[in-house]
Write a protein that holds these residues in place. Structure first.
Motif, PDB file in Angstrom:
ATOM      1  N   ALA A 157     -13.869 -29.127 -64.882  1.00  0.00           N
ATOM      2  CA  ALA A 157     -12.734 -28.611 -64.110  1.00  0.00           C
ATOM      3  C   ALA A 157     -12.296 -29.615 -63.052  1.00  0.00           C
ATOM      4  O   ALA A 157     -11.100 -29.828 -62.841  1.00  0.00           O
ATOM      5  N   ARG A 158     -13.253 -30.238 -62.384  1.00  0.00           N
ATOM      6  CA  ARG A 158     -12.918 -31.216 -61.344  1.00  0.00           C
ATOM      7  C   ARG A 158     -12.238 -32.450 -61.926  1.00  0.00           C
ATOM      8  O   ARG A 158     -11.425 -33.090 -61.253  1.00  0.00           O
ATOM      9  N   ALA A 159     -12.578 -32.757 -63.166  1.00  0.00           N
ATOM     10  CA  ALA A 159     -11.983 -33.927 -63.821  1.00  0.00           C
ATOM     11  C   ALA A 159     -10.758 -33.560 -64.644  1.00  0.00           C
ATOM     12  O   ALA A 159     -10.249 -34.393 -65.417  1.00  0.00           O
ATOM     13  N   GLY A 160     -10.273 -32.343 -64.502  1.00  0.00           N
ATOM     14  CA  GLY A 160      -9.100 -31.918 -65.263  1.00  0.00           C
ATOM     15  C   GLY A 160      -9.351 -31.836 -66.747  1.00  0.00           C
ATOM     16  O   GLY A 160      -8.419 -31.957 -67.555  1.00  0.00           O
ATOM     17  N   GLY A 161     -10.625 -31.661 -67.148  1.00  0.00           N
ATOM     18  CA  GLY A 161     -10.979 -31.549 -68.550  1.00  0.00           C
ATOM     19  C   GLY A 161     -11.201 -32.880 -69.240  1.00  0.00           C
ATOM     20  O   GLY A 161     -11.559 -32.915 -70.427  1.00  0.00           O
ATOM     21  N   ASN A 162     -11.041 -33.998 -68.536  1.00  0.00           N
ATOM     22  CA  ASN A 162     -11.189 -35.321 -69.136  1.00  0.00           C
ATOM     23  C   ASN A 162     -12.667 -35.650 -69.321  1.00  0.00           C
ATOM     24  O   ASN A 162     -13.431 -35.702 -68.362  1.00  0.00           O
ATOM     25  N   VAL A 163     -13.055 -35.905 -70.596  1.00  0.00           N
ATOM     26  CA  VAL A 163     -14.458 -36.141 -70.923  1.00  0.00           C
ATOM     27  C   VAL A 163     -14.960 -37.437 -70.316  1.00  0.00           C
ATOM     28  O   VAL A 163     -16.059 -37.507 -69.768  1.00  0.00           O
ATOM     29  N   SER A 164     -14.162 -38.496 -70.396  1.00  0.00           N
ATOM     30  CA  SER A 164     -14.593 -39.793 -69.869  1.00  0.00           C
ATOM     31  C   SER A 164     -14.833 -39.713 -68.361  1.00  0.00           C
ATOM     32  O   SER A 164     -15.844 -40.200 -67.850  1.00  0.00           O
ATOM     33  N   ALA A 165     -13.894 -39.079 -67.646  1.00  0.00           N
ATOM     34  CA  ALA A 165     -14.039 -38.956 -66.191  1.00  0.00           C
ATOM     35  C   ALA A 165     -15.225 -38.062 -65.841  1.00  0.00           C
ATOM     36  O   ALA A 165     -15.949 -38.330 -64.876  1.00  0.00           O
ATOM     37  N   THR A 166     -15.459 -37.013 -66.635  1.00  0.00           N
ATOM     38  CA  THR A 166     -16.593 -36.122 -66.383  1.00  0.00           C
ATOM     39  C   THR A 166     -17.907 -36.853 -66.588  1.00  0.00           C
ATOM     40  O   THR A 166     -18.840 -36.725 -65.784  1.00  0.00           O
TER      41      THR A 166
END
Length: 327
Positions: free
Chosen positions: A294-303
């Motif tokens: 959620a904090r990364a807007g759903g982005n797997v790489s950023a997560t």
């Protein structure tokens, strides 16, 4: 305002105490304590004693954050009740008002009655009265006019609610008193409801101040014993309960001993869990990954970067837990 005649009230007190049936009421039980335990005279015609300023100031400081929490609530309560000839008092657990709100036009009369900071309103000194009897009984009540023990107070109507601190201990009382002779039963009921709500707001504000880093949760209808007004829990970052209001303690069966040990919030709010420890770990991991996504807007790489994991490892975890992100 003229005082009521003394002899009839004193005789009424004595007559009620001689009537075993009537003496089972809350007011009569208080009258009996005043007569037999404290050796008070119902014809006494003096206001309660006033403590020295230094002693009153020390009591006020001892309440600390509770006084600060009460001030805006008392202002609003005065706005709701002051037009009915009322003043608002916050007392400590000994029945000494440490904070007061009232209209200037009524101050002289209330001071004459002893409804002022520093006055000693416990039953042992002031007889049956809203503040002292509320604290003795540890529950909300109204003492209306000649229900007071002393004839001197028979013109007052006092509605009082106990106030408990962040640890669920009795800290004092919130009182709304009026000397209006025309105060009706219906108006008294409205004052009682407003006072009870104000007391709960004071407790909530004080509770939040006591646990500034915790998450404050309302124990709602999902709790095993159902909800209660003001039933709040303080939960830390590990989802352990670190604090509970008196209402929450009563509703959920929380004792001081239970709070001294780690107490998972889920065990209270979900009625306890019978699953294996690995189930809890799985739920915790899933929740942590959902928050990170959620904090990364759903982005797997950023997560993955935020969690210090490789993308491949994160993908395996997401598939195992039935979660999805976006590339």
């Amino acid at each position: 305002m003229a005082r009521p005649s003394q002899r009839p009230h004193a005789e009424q007190v004595r007559a009620v105490l001689e009537d075993g049936t009537a003496a089972r009421s809350t007011i009569a039980a208080s009258w009996r304590r005043c007569m037999t335990l404290y050796r008070l005279d119902p014809e006494r015609a003096v206001p309660p004693p006033i403590l020295p300023e230094a002693a009153m100031r020390e009591r006020r400081e001892r309440l600390g954050a509770l006084v600060a929490a009460a001030q805006p609530v008392m202002e609003r309560l005065l706005q709701a009740t002051g037009g009915m000839g009322c003043c608002v008092l916050l007392t400590d657990r000994d029945g000494v008002p440490v904070e007061r709100r009232g209209h200037g036009s009524d101050d002289r009369q209330f001071r004459d009655w002893g409804l002022w900071t520093g006055a000693l309103w416990n039953e042992a000194h002031a007889g049956t009265n809203g503040i002292g009897t509320c604290l003795a009984e540890r529950r909300a009540l109204t003492v209306h006019r000649d229900q007071h023990f002393h004839t001197f107070h028979a013109g007052l109507s006092c509605t009082t609610v106990p106030v408990f601190d962040h640890a669920g201990e009795l800290a004092g009382a919130l009182d709304v008193s009026s000397c209006r002779a025309d105060l009706t039963e219906q108006v008294s009921g409205l004052i009682a409801a407003a006072t009870a709500e104000a007391a709960r707001r004071i407790e909530e504000r004080n509770f939040r101040h006591a646990f500034p880093r915790a998450r404050i949760v309302l124990a709602d209808e999902t709790a095993p014993s159902g909800a209660a007004p003001g039933a709040l829990l303080a939960i830390d970052a590990d989802d352990l309960v670190v604090g509970a209001t008196r209402a929450a303690r009563l509703a959920l069966g929380i004792t001081a001993e239970r709070l001294r040990r780690p107490l998972p919030a889920a065990d209270l709010l979900d009625g306890g869990r019978d699953g294996a420890p690995e189930d809890d770990l799985g739920r915790a991991e899933r929740a942590a990954l959902q928050r990170a996504l959620a904090r990364a807007g759903g982005n797997v790489s950023a997560t993955a970067s935020a969690l210090g994991l490789s993308r491949a490892t994160l993908h395996r975890k997401l598939r195992r837990l039935g979660l999805r992100g976006r590339e």
